[in-house]
Scaffold this motif. Structure first.
Motif, mmCIF file in Angstrom:
data_model
loop_
_atom_site.group_PDB
_atom_site.id
_atom_site.type_symbol
_atom_site.label_atom_id
_atom_site.label_comp_id
_atom_site.label_asym_id
_atom_site.label_seq_id
_atom_site.Cartn_x
_atom_site.Cartn_y
_atom_site.Cartn_z
ATOM 1 N N TYR A 156 1.377 8.129 0.426
ATOM 2 C CA TYR A 156 1.257 7.245 1.434
ATOM 3 C C TYR A 156 -0.133 6.213 0.765
ATOM 4 N N ARG A 157 -1.137 6.869 0.391
ATOM 5 C CA ARG A 157 -2.055 6.020 -0.300
ATOM 6 C C ARG A 157 -1.661 5.487 -1.497
ATOM 7 N N ILE A 158 -0.766 5.832 -2.478
ATOM 8 C CA ILE A 158 -0.387 5.237 -3.515
ATOM 9 C C ILE A 158 0.744 4.025 -3.258
ATOM 10 N N GLU A 159 1.169 4.131 -2.114
ATOM 11 C CA GLU A 159 2.325 3.123 -1.640
ATOM 12 C C GLU A 159 1.400 1.739 -1.284
ATOM 13 N N ALA A 160 0.172 2.090 -0.712
ATOM 14 C CA ALA A 160 -0.742 0.892 -0.153
ATOM 15 C C ALA A 160 -1.183 0.230 -1.475
ATOM 16 N N LYS A 161 -1.475 1.124 -2.391
ATOM 17 C CA LYS A 161 -2.182 0.494 -3.762
ATOM 18 C C LYS A 161 -1.207 -0.198 -4.791
ATOM 19 N N PHE A 216 0.367 12.544 2.126
ATOM 20 C CA PHE A 216 -0.884 11.776 1.929
ATOM 21 C C PHE A 216 -1.050 11.003 0.871
ATOM 22 N N LEU A 217 -0.965 11.479 -0.385
ATOM 23 C CA LEU A 217 -1.064 10.685 -1.759
ATOM 24 C C LEU A 217 -0.141 9.793 -1.774
#
Length: 46
Positions: free
Chosen positions: A23-28, A20-21
């Motif tokens: 995935y979120r870091i990839e977007a950022k 999950f983390l």
């Protein structure tokens, strides 16, 4: 099968949180890359 249950309970939650983390870091990171490209394009203009 009984040997696998403790492994899943021990490592399943941390693995899910890690995915999950990531995935979120990839977007950022995509957002940061776009910002850097925009900034570089603006700096090249006279």
């Amino acid at each position: 099968m009984a040997d696998w249950l403790p492994l899943i309970s021990d490592f399943g939650f941390p693995a899910a949180v890690t995915l999950f983390l990531l995935y979120r870091i990839e977007a950022k990171l995509d957002q940061v890359i776009r910002s850097i490209e925009t900034m570089a394009a603006k700096m090249e203009q006279p």
